[in-house]
Design a protein around this motif. Sequence first.
Motif: not given
Length: 132
Positions: A80-97
């Motif tokens: 399976k391929v999950l994503g792509p995920y970006y900075d705001d994919s986890d609900g926060s824009t904080d230089a973190r996934i």
Amino acid sequence: DGHASGAIELNGSIAVDLANAPAADDAGATANPYNNAITGGETNWHSIDVASALKAINIDLKWQDPSDSLRLVIYTADGKVLGPYYDDSDGSTDARINLNIANPSGVAAGEWYLKVTDTALAGNDQYYLKTY
């Protein structure tokens, strides 16, 4: 911009909780936890061996420069391929996934591949990638 934000995303039978991934415990971390380097336009590959008894895995990508933009794509052991995920994919824009991937029947055991891409046109950044 075409990617999920703050919701449960189903990829096959795997649920990726984009908003409620547990925060990594950085207490006691070394002075510089950023142990990987990347340049604008570059892609780095990482692999992890997932045990067969796991019902969930947390994948935490954090980079040092918040003005930079990294992208994460996850390739599971069962194809399976999950994503792509970006900075705001986890609900926060904080230089973190920070993602929690769960399946009540267990996540796919074996070798998983994590593709980290710096989507900036230029510059360098440091990051860490933790799994737990």
